[in-house]
Design a protein around this motif. Structure first.
Motif, PDB file in Angstrom:
ATOM      1  N   ARG A  58     -32.477 -35.365  -3.271  1.00 46.50           N
ATOM      2  CA  ARG A  58     -33.162 -34.092  -3.972  1.00 46.50           C
ATOM      3  C   ARG A  58     -31.327 -33.719  -5.083  1.00 46.50           C
ATOM      4  O   ARG A  58     -31.742 -32.843  -5.564  1.00 46.50           O
ATOM      5  CB  ARG A  58     -32.641 -32.523  -2.656  1.00 46.50           C
ATOM      6  N   SER A  61     -32.823 -35.561  -7.879  1.00 45.20           N
ATOM      7  CA  SER A  61     -34.519 -33.807  -8.626  1.00 45.20           C
ATOM      8  C   SER A  61     -33.653 -32.837  -9.118  1.00 45.20           C
ATOM      9  O   SER A  61     -34.030 -32.552 -10.540  1.00 45.20           O
ATOM     10  CB  SER A  61     -35.251 -33.516  -7.671  1.00 45.20           C
ATOM     11  N   ALA A  62     -32.663 -31.918  -8.761  1.00 48.66           N
ATOM     12  CA  ALA A  62     -32.119 -30.586  -8.761  1.00 48.66           C
ATOM     13  C   ALA A  62     -31.665 -31.357 -10.573  1.00 48.66           C
ATOM     14  O   ALA A  62     -31.059 -30.695 -11.539  1.00 48.66           O
ATOM     15  CB  ALA A  62     -31.120 -30.131  -8.422  1.00 48.66           C
ATOM     16  N   HIS A  83     -38.384 -33.888  -0.988  1.00 48.24           N
ATOM     17  CA  HIS A  83     -37.283 -33.212  -1.037  1.00 48.24           C
ATOM     18  C   HIS A  83     -37.177 -33.198  -2.651  1.00 48.24           C
ATOM     19  O   HIS A  83     -36.242 -32.657  -3.215  1.00 48.24           O
ATOM     20  CB  HIS A  83     -36.304 -35.132  -0.677  1.00 48.24           C
ATOM     21  N   ASN A  86     -37.936 -29.930  -2.973  1.00 50.24           N
ATOM     22  CA  ASN A  86     -36.845 -29.236  -2.874  1.00 50.24           C
ATOM     23  C   ASN A  86     -35.708 -29.556  -4.079  1.00 50.24           C
ATOM     24  O   ASN A  86     -34.630 -27.669  -3.966  1.00 50.24           O
ATOM     25  CB  ASN A  86     -36.026 -29.214  -1.294  1.00 50.24           C
ATOM     26  N   GLY A  87     -35.271 -30.552  -4.403  1.00 48.59           N
ATOM     27  CA  GLY A  87     -34.110 -30.101  -5.728  1.00 48.59           C
ATOM     28  C   GLY A  87     -34.849 -29.438  -7.249  1.00 48.59           C
ATOM     29  O   GLY A  87     -34.000 -28.636  -7.791  1.00 48.59           O
ATOM     30  N   ARG A 149     -34.187 -24.352   2.795  1.00 51.75           N
ATOM     31  CA  ARG A 149     -35.381 -25.227   2.584  1.00 51.75           C
ATOM     32  C   ARG A 149     -36.399 -25.302   2.509  1.00 51.75           C
ATOM     33  O   ARG A 149     -37.081 -23.562   2.498  1.00 51.75           O
ATOM     34  CB  ARG A 149     -34.996 -26.220   3.494  1.00 51.75           C
TER      35      ARG A 149
END
Length: 321
Positions: A58, A61-62, A83, A86-87, A149
């Protein structure tokens, strides 16, 4: 681990992508990753990550979205896709998928090519991103711990989370038997701990309150861990959520539940089951200590309170129109 093939000289304005790969996925090999990277580098500047934890996936990716990467690609099964989503969910950064897991539910639902190199070729064709729905979860675990989430295709409290937990206890069977392993796990949970379970979960839907032993939320019109066989939920609304509530799970119901689940018949016709379609948002309250929950097949603990809301355009996904 053998490194990726070298990056060709970067062209001015060449798009940057992050390939976030799960080396524990059932279909992952080092050779396959190198082949995928080589294919992607024909069209993009590629950076790779092999996160060791869900939180690391996560975070990577974020960070890529915050740094202006043009695309984040999840390579693996439904876990790494969850995941990555979510990022980057809620940002302008789109997500691509290279299926390399045992079920690859979201990739199947979105029509993404099932073979990893074909999926890489699809990404290299630069399709326009399209919006994809999600369910936004607000999870209250008690003692001040609240987590937000996103679920990309499903969320469940109770029975299906217990099935995921049981299936994860024998991951080698999950990799080798896939949908059969989930079916066996579901039968064991239904016949065991859930056969005489009381409806302790309080559900507050728009205009309806109910008690349930299990709640299952579907984002897409069809969804299943049983390979290509869809689980029937009755009517649905693509911009909203479909919610299945089970008020009981007696042993007499189990044959009918399992037969309908694996044959694609409508679960809403089973006595003690209720389906609500077109739900924008709803709340659940569990007894003290919480009830086990899952999102996209990933166990997320035992929240005591949950709020769920439909987000019809939360993700930008590279998928066929």
């Amino acid at each position: 681990m053998i490194p990726d093939p070298p990056q060709a000289p970067t062209l001015c304005g060449m798009e940057r992508i992050l390939l976030c790969a799960n080396p524990s996925a059932s279909g992952f090999t080092g050779g396959l990753r190198r082949a995928v990277v080589a294919r992607l580098r024909q069209a993009f500047e590629v950076q790779t990550e092999l996160p060791e934890t869900a939180a690391a996936a996560r975070a990577a990716s974020a960070a890529a979205a915050a740094r202006g990467f043009d695309l984040v690609v999840a390579m693996g099964g439904d876990g790494v896709v969850h995941h990555v989503a979510n990022g980057i969910g809620g940002t302008s950064t789109p997500m691509g998928i290279i299926p390399a897991g045992s079920t690859n539910v979201l990739a199947r639902l979105a029509g993404i090519p099932g073979k990893p190199l074909r999926a890489a070729d699809f990404i290299c064709s630069r399709p326009a991103p399209r919006t994809a729905p999600a369910a936004r979860l607000t999870l209250d675990y008690g003692e001040g711990r609240v987590e937000s989430r996103v679920a990309t295709f499903s969320f469940g409290v109770g029975f299906d989370a217990a099935v995921v937990q049981r299936a994860e206890q024998e991951p080698y069977r999950k990799y080798s038997l896939a949908s059969v392993h989930y079916a066996i796990s579901a039968a064991a949970v239904a016949w065991g701990e859930y056969a005489a379970k009381r409806p302790e979960l309080k559900v507050e839907l728009p205009g309806r309150s109910a008690n349930a032993v299990a709640v299952f939320v579907r984002v897409y019109e069809s969804y299943t861990y049983f390979g290509p066989i869809p689980v029937g939920f009755g009517p649905s609304n693509s911009d909203m959520l479909t919610v299945l509530m089970a008020r009981s799970f007696g042993r007499r119901q189990i044959p009918s539940v399992l037969w309908r689940a694996v044959s694609g018949r409508d679960l809403a016709r089973i006595k003690g089951f209720e389906v609500r379609a077109g739900v924008p948002t709803f709340d659940m309250v569990a007894p003290p200590g919480g009830i086990l929950a899952q999102a996209d097949g990933e166990l997320i603990g035992a929240p005591e309170k949950v709020s769920v809301a439909a987000h019809p355009d939360h993700l930008r996904l590279l998928a066929p129109v």
